[in-house]
Design an enzyme around this catalytic site. Structure first.
Site, mmCIF file in Angstrom:
data_model
loop_
_atom_site.group_PDB
_atom_site.id
_atom_site.type_symbol
_atom_site.label_atom_id
_atom_site.label_comp_id
_atom_site.label_asym_id
_atom_site.label_seq_id
_atom_site.Cartn_x
_atom_site.Cartn_y
_atom_site.Cartn_z
ATOM 1 N N ARG A 35 -3.473 1.878 4.536
ATOM 2 C CA ARG A 35 -2.463 0.955 4.284
ATOM 3 C C ARG A 35 -1.115 1.451 4.629
ATOM 4 O O ARG A 35 -0.060 0.803 4.206
ATOM 5 C CB ARG A 35 -2.561 0.395 3.175
ATOM 6 C CG ARG A 35 -3.941 -0.672 2.982
ATOM 7 C CD ARG A 35 -4.103 -1.150 1.503
ATOM 8 N NE ARG A 35 -5.347 -2.067 1.633
ATOM 9 C CZ ARG A 35 -6.556 -1.806 1.405
ATOM 10 N NH1 ARG A 35 -6.507 -0.536 1.541
ATOM 11 N NH2 ARG A 35 -7.332 -2.811 1.688
ATOM 12 N N GLN A 100 -11.642 7.212 -4.245
ATOM 13 C CA GLN A 100 -12.005 5.724 -3.377
ATOM 14 C C GLN A 100 -12.318 6.068 -2.113
ATOM 15 O O GLN A 100 -12.884 5.223 -1.285
ATOM 16 C CB GLN A 100 -10.324 5.046 -3.266
ATOM 17 C CG GLN A 100 -9.966 4.527 -4.486
ATOM 18 C CD GLN A 100 -8.691 3.881 -4.175
ATOM 19 O OE1 GLN A 100 -7.634 4.780 -4.418
ATOM 20 N NE2 GLN A 100 -8.598 2.745 -4.108
ATOM 21 N N ILE A 102 -14.453 7.661 1.267
ATOM 22 C CA ILE A 102 -16.098 7.686 1.654
ATOM 23 C C ILE A 102 -16.445 8.760 2.562
ATOM 24 O O ILE A 102 -17.524 8.647 2.982
ATOM 25 C CB ILE A 102 -16.649 6.067 2.295
ATOM 26 C CG1 ILE A 102 -15.613 6.065 3.726
ATOM 27 C CG2 ILE A 102 -16.438 5.214 1.402
ATOM 28 C CD1 ILE A 102 -15.892 4.706 4.688
ATOM 29 N N HIS A 118 -16.469 3.954 -3.830
ATOM 30 C CA HIS A 118 -16.685 3.063 -2.773
ATOM 31 C C HIS A 118 -17.864 3.580 -2.033
ATOM 32 O O HIS A 118 -18.010 3.303 -0.912
ATOM 33 C CB HIS A 118 -15.446 3.155 -2.129
ATOM 34 C CG HIS A 118 -14.451 2.257 -2.744
ATOM 35 N ND1 HIS A 118 -13.033 2.525 -2.033
ATOM 36 C CD2 HIS A 118 -14.420 1.383 -3.436
ATOM 37 C CE1 HIS A 118 -12.146 1.711 -2.956
ATOM 38 N NE2 HIS A 118 -13.039 1.054 -3.931
ATOM 39 N N CYS A 147 -39.369 -1.619 7.785
ATOM 40 C CA CYS A 147 -39.453 -2.761 7.154
ATOM 41 C C CYS A 147 -38.929 -3.841 7.786
ATOM 42 O O CYS A 147 -38.906 -5.103 7.344
ATOM 43 C CB CYS A 147 -39.027 -2.773 5.474
ATOM 44 S SG CYS A 147 -37.542 -2.983 5.307
ATOM 45 N N SER A 186 -2.695 4.040 -2.484
ATOM 46 C CA SER A 186 -1.591 2.902 -2.487
ATOM 47 C C SER A 186 -1.887 2.184 -3.781
ATOM 48 O O SER A 186 -0.810 1.555 -4.245
ATOM 49 C CB SER A 186 -1.846 2.166 -1.534
ATOM 50 O OG SER A 186 -3.292 1.309 -1.174
ATOM 51 N N ASN A 210 2.221 10.178 -3.806
ATOM 52 C CA ASN A 210 1.870 9.379 -2.835
ATOM 53 C C ASN A 210 3.030 9.440 -2.051
ATOM 54 O O ASN A 210 4.304 9.510 -2.144
ATOM 55 C CB ASN A 210 1.752 7.949 -3.165
ATOM 56 C CG ASN A 210 0.691 7.229 -1.961
ATOM 57 O OD1 ASN A 210 -0.055 7.636 -1.343
ATOM 58 N ND2 ASN A 210 1.306 5.899 -1.531
ATOM 59 N N ASP A 227 4.592 14.981 0.583
ATOM 60 C CA ASP A 227 3.225 15.412 1.236
ATOM 61 C C ASP A 227 2.206 15.953 0.062
ATOM 62 O O ASP A 227 2.924 16.890 -0.810
ATOM 63 C CB ASP A 227 3.658 16.392 2.247
ATOM 64 C CG ASP A 227 2.346 16.947 2.924
ATOM 65 O OD1 ASP A 227 1.855 16.044 3.731
ATOM 66 O OD2 ASP A 227 1.678 17.860 2.466
ATOM 67 N N ILE A 228 1.093 15.526 0.027
ATOM 68 C CA ILE A 228 0.211 15.699 -1.108
ATOM 69 C C ILE A 228 -0.146 17.172 -0.651
ATOM 70 O O ILE A 228 -0.480 17.924 -1.898
ATOM 71 C CB ILE A 228 -1.244 14.977 -0.906
ATOM 72 C CG1 ILE A 228 -0.901 13.362 -1.118
ATOM 73 C CG2 ILE A 228 -2.132 15.437 -1.656
ATOM 74 C CD1 ILE A 228 -1.726 12.469 -0.683
#
Length: 241
Positions: A35, A100, A102, A118, A147, A186, A210, A227-228
């Protein structure tokens, strides 16, 4: 630097520090976020590609989208920040990570107590019978289970509820937290964004890191718009003094 020192002191004194990560945690690995101004959802409509409806009615594009995501994730790896968090967990400075993301990078980096809100693209499963598959099935053009059910990523799609167990575990961790550090989220996606706020309501010190502002900044005790990876490196240096 003074603020970084305060965060280091908080972690040294903390009894139960929890880290909450979003897409910004993995941008240093070459995984785009969702985002920001250059994020994935600025270019693509998630309702047409990453939703339960897309899986049912727009399956070819759904498959292609996740095949591309899978190829990207397999070409990348955890970054220095993931390894620092795993190191801090081993040293007892943090107790858990709620993510969050994946990509599965926290677990790949060696973190043990990870709650994937998530789901993960590291595994796939049959939407009908639940049988699990390795995450290279789409790359082998295998889309259907024995299946007859559709094989899908083991993630929460738009239009689906979060896994009850994961969300409950995240709530319990938040209630126990005395420090909650948010990295690269975010904080716009519900109900995941309720987790840091729950920790704050229960008395935790809330730290938000952030690149861009979040709607939760006004509630945080410390806010860093930088910056993280730089933040984590500086914090690690302070913790090692």
């Amino acid at each position: 630097m003074a603020l970084i020192s305060e965060i280091a002191d908080l972690l040294q004194q903390s009894k139960h520090a929890v880290v909450f990560t979003g897409a910004g945690m993995s941008t240093a690995s070459g995984i785009p976020d969702y985002r920001s101004k250059t994020g994935l959802w600025r270019k693509k409509d998630p309702s047409k590609l990453a939703s339960i409806e897309a899986m049912e009615t727009n399956r070819d594009e759904f498959i292609q989208f996740y095949k591309e995501r899978l190829q990207l994730y397999k070409s990348k790896s955890p970054n220095e920040g993931h390894y620092l968090l795993a190191k801090w967990e081993k040293e007892g400075k943090i107790q858990s990570i709620i993510t969050q993301n994946i990509d599965g990078f926290h677990l790949l980096a060696g973190s043990k107590n990870v709650i994937e809100l998530h789901g993960t693209l590291q595994t796939f499963h049959c939407h009908n019978c639940g049988q699990r598959f390795l995450n290279d099935v789409y790359l082998k053009n295998q889309y259907y289970c024995g299946c007859g059910g559709f094989i899908r990523p083991s993630i929460t799609l738009f239009g689906e509820l979060l896994p009850e167990d994961a969300f409950r575990d995240a709530e319990l961790e938040s209630e126990k937290a005395d420090v909650m550090i948010v990295l690269g989220s975010s904080l716009t996606v519900r109900p995941a964004n309720e987790i840091p706020f729950l920790a704050k309501r229960m008395g935790a010190v809330l730290v938000i890191v952030n690149q861009e502002q979040t709607d939760f900044d006004e509630w945080a005790d410390f806010v860093f718009h930088n910056d993280i990876l730089q933040f984590l490196r500086e914090l690690n240096n302070r913790l090692n003094r």
